[in-house]
Structure formats: structure tokens, C-alpha cells
Design an enzyme around this catalytic site. Structure first.
Site, PDB file in Angstrom:
ATOM      1  N   CYS A   2     -17.004  20.823 -42.758  1.00 35.58           N
ATOM      2  CA  CYS A   2     -17.074  19.764 -41.758  1.00 35.58           C
ATOM      3  C   CYS A   2     -16.735  20.335 -40.387  1.00 35.58           C
ATOM      4  O   CYS A   2     -16.220  21.444 -40.280  1.00 35.58           O
ATOM      5  CB  CYS A   2     -16.090  18.639 -42.071  1.00 35.58           C
ATOM      6  SG  CYS A   2     -16.278  17.884 -43.696  1.00 35.58           S
ATOM      7  N   ARG A  17     -16.754  13.386 -35.987  1.00 41.89           N
ATOM      8  CA  ARG A  17     -16.978  14.576 -36.800  1.00 41.89           C
ATOM      9  C   ARG A  17     -18.360  14.590 -37.437  1.00 41.89           C
ATOM     10  O   ARG A  17     -19.059  13.578 -37.482  1.00 41.89           O
ATOM     11  CB  ARG A  17     -15.933  14.602 -37.899  1.00 41.89           C
ATOM     12  CG  ARG A  17     -15.929  13.346 -38.810  1.00 41.89           C
ATOM     13  CD  ARG A  17     -16.614  13.483 -40.131  1.00 41.89           C
ATOM     14  NE  ARG A  17     -16.053  14.511 -40.947  1.00 41.89           N
ATOM     15  CZ  ARG A  17     -14.925  14.374 -41.657  1.00 41.89           C
ATOM     16  NH1 ARG A  17     -14.297  13.208 -41.685  1.00 41.89           N
ATOM     17  NH2 ARG A  17     -14.468  15.375 -42.383  1.00 41.89           N
TER      18      ARG A  17
END
Length: 330
Positions: A2, A17
Site C-alpha cells: 500500500c 491511500r
């Protein structure tokens, strides 16, 4: 894998994100109102009358399992994979024991700023308990940001550490101190060249011919690995320029995240499984409008936290729009 980003521009702040996984979880935009009652494994008190929060998540057995969250005070937090270095401990006497899946609501429930969050980590122990037998603990580290500062929280075999993050970005392994040290390697990367005859190769470069604009960034790493993604997002964030308007900020925020997005087929991390950017999200921490895109739906979608009933006592789940949306103009 991520990539987390805390983006400031002028008087604005956006937090969000990319979620990169080979698994397509049944996520929703999840809203936890102020009167939802949080019950934690090792805390004597429950949390009610807390700050409302929004993010992507799954409500399992009535409990919101959040991948990231932004609360009504403008504080954001995201958990990112930390496979090798992460270490959770057994519950310890004299410590505030919180399971990893409880950490986001534990921090977001009553912290309005990063400084508030720092204090809650002073005696914290992240325990090795899973949500259930079928949902073991995920090895994570966390990025936490407000409109003034960003920190990274990691718990390894050496204990829990809180780091200042002047780059406002986090990816995955290795530990944050490595990422910080590694940026020194790219000290000569730049976003400009003074003229097309400039060469940094040597003072008198014979027969030098510049190939064109952008050559200052030629040595930026281009991989999908966490180290490369950290460097690229730090570079684009620290050199970012855009007007301080909602349209410009949102556009810039998602452009930066897209610079490290993972297309299907590029990252075969398990037999027959490919990691992709399942979704990208970002929230204006002043207005509490939460934006997202998904892998198949690159159109921008938005949910306003402040338009919801924040005094409710049950979580609200808003379905994610996954199908391709196209504006046909003729």
C-alpha cells in the site's frame, strides 16, 4: 502492499491511500457515528460519544474493521502491510493493550491531532490477537497525519516506535528509518534543468545533447516495490505545485497516488495471484468529503461525512461503485 499520503497545500489537507492487494475484499465506505459503542478486548471502559469517522472498511459481527479512517476533527490514520518487521506481543501487565484491528478506532475515537495520538502511544502495547479464528492479525504499521504534521508508528521485536515523517508518505517494508536513510541516495534527482545544455555528469561534458524535459527525474526508481514507491511519492509530494482549490487539490492528490498505482499483471506475488490497486481514496480533512476510485472505476466518487446522522449508534455502510463509469460526449 500500500501507499499512504498526508497531503498539505496552502490551507488545505487531504489524507488517504492506495490499497494494493491480490484480494478483492467486500469493502464499503464505512461511517462510524459518534454513538456507536466500541468494545475493546483489554480495556475496562467502552467508547461511546466519540468522534465520528469515515473510511473504507468491512463491518463484521457488528464491528467496523477499517483499512483507514479520518475523524471529524481532521485526523487521519491508515494501516499498511509490514510483513517482515512487524511484531505483536502478548498482552502485558501495566500496559494499555490494544489489538491491531482495534488500533484505528482506539486512536481516532478521541484524538483530534497528531499530538494527541503521540500521547496515547506512550504506554501502548499492540497485541497479537486476531479478530477471530478465521481473521488472524495482519502485520501492519501506520501513518497518522493532520494539517500540521505526520508520524509513523511501528512495532517490531524492539518495541513500539513513533517517528516524525517530514515526507508525509508511507509504504511497506523495510522500517521507516531505512526509507528515511535511503532518500539520501536520490539527493541529485530534481524536477528541473536550467537549460537544455546543462549536464550534471561532468563540468565539461563533450558533445552533450539533452534528450528533453524531465531528464532530472531519470533516476527516480520506477518499480512497484515499497522502496521505489516511497521515493516516488515523497518526490512528487515535496515538489507538488497546484492551486489551493478543491478541484486542484483533489486532482493533484490522486495524480500522486496514481504515480504508484499497480496495474493487473505487474506484481505476481503469489502463485496465480496478482496484486493490484484495489482502490485509492482521499479525504478533505476540513470539509470531511471522502473521495475514492476503484480499479475498474477510475471516475471520482464522493461521500460527505457531515451530511450523515453523526448522532446515530449504528455504523452506516455505503456500497462502493465498482463498475466502469464513462461520460459519453457525443
Amino acid at each position: 502492499m500500500c501507499t499512504g499520503l498526508s497531503f498539505r497545500n496552502g490551507n488545505s489537507h487531504y489524507f488517504g491511500r492506495n490499497l494494493d492487494l491480490e484480494i478483492d475484499y467486500p469493502i464499503t465506505v464505512t461511517i462510524t457515528p459518534r454513538n456507536y459503542e466500541y468494545k475493546f478486548r483489554h480495556l475496562d471502559t467502552t467508547y461511546k460519544n466519540h468522534y465520528a469517522m469515515i473510511g473504507m472498511g468491512m463491518v463484521v459481527d457488528g464491528f467496523p474493521l477499517m483499512f483507514e479512517a479520518i475523524n471529524e476533527k481532521g485526523l487521519g490514520i491508515a494501516g499498511l502491510a509490514f510483513w517482515n518487521s512487524c511484531h505483536y506481543f502478548e498482552p502485558a501487565e501495566g500496559k494499555t493493550n490494544v489489538a491491531s484491528f482495534e488500533l484505528i478506532p482506539y486512536i481516532m475515537a478521541d484524538c483530534a491531532t497528531v499530538e494527541d495520538a503521540r500521547k496515547k502511544f506512550e504506554n501502548l502495547n499492540i497485541t497479537n490477537e486476531g479478530f477471530s479464528v478465521h481473521m488472524p492479525p495482519s502485520p501492519l504499521h501506520w501513518i497518522i497525519g493532520d494539517d500540521k504534521e505526520t508520524i509513523v508508528v511501528e512495532q517490531t521485536i524492539d518495541g513500539l516506535k513513533v517517528y516524525d515523517d517530514p515526507y508525509d508518505v508511507l509504504t511497506n517494508e523495510p522500517t521507516f528509518p531505512f526509507h528515511k536513510e535511503n532518500l539520501n541516495y536520490y539527493c541529485n534527482v530534481c524536477n528541473h534543468i536550467k537549460d537544455f545544455k546543462e549536464s550534471r555528469f561532468a563540468p565539461n561534458m563533450p558533445d552533450f545533447r539533452n534528450f528533453g524535459a524531465g531528464t532530472g527525474t531519470a533516476n527516480l526508481p520506477g518499480g512497484l516495490d515499497p522502496v521505489s514507491r516511497f521515493v516516488r511519492v515523497a518526490f512528487y509530494t515535496l515538489n507538488s505545485r497546484c492551486a489551493d482549490t478543491e478541484q486542484a487539490n483533489v486532482s493533484q492528490f490522486f495524480h500522486i497516488l496514481q504515480s504508484v498505482a499497480q496495474p493487473d499483471g505487474g506484481d505476481n506475488n503469489k502463485p496465480g495471484e496478482y496484486e493490484i490497486t484495489q482502490y485509492s481514496c482521499g479525504c478533505n480533512t476540513k470539509t470531511l468529503r471522502f473521495y475514492y476510485t476503484t480499479y475498474n472505476n477510475q471516475s471520482l466518487n464522493a461521500v460527505d461525512l457531515m451530511k450523515e446522522d453523526l448522532e446515530a449508534d449504528q455504523c452506516k455502510m455505503i456500497p462502493v461503485i465498482r463498475d466502469l463509469q464513462v461520460n459519453v460526449q457525443n
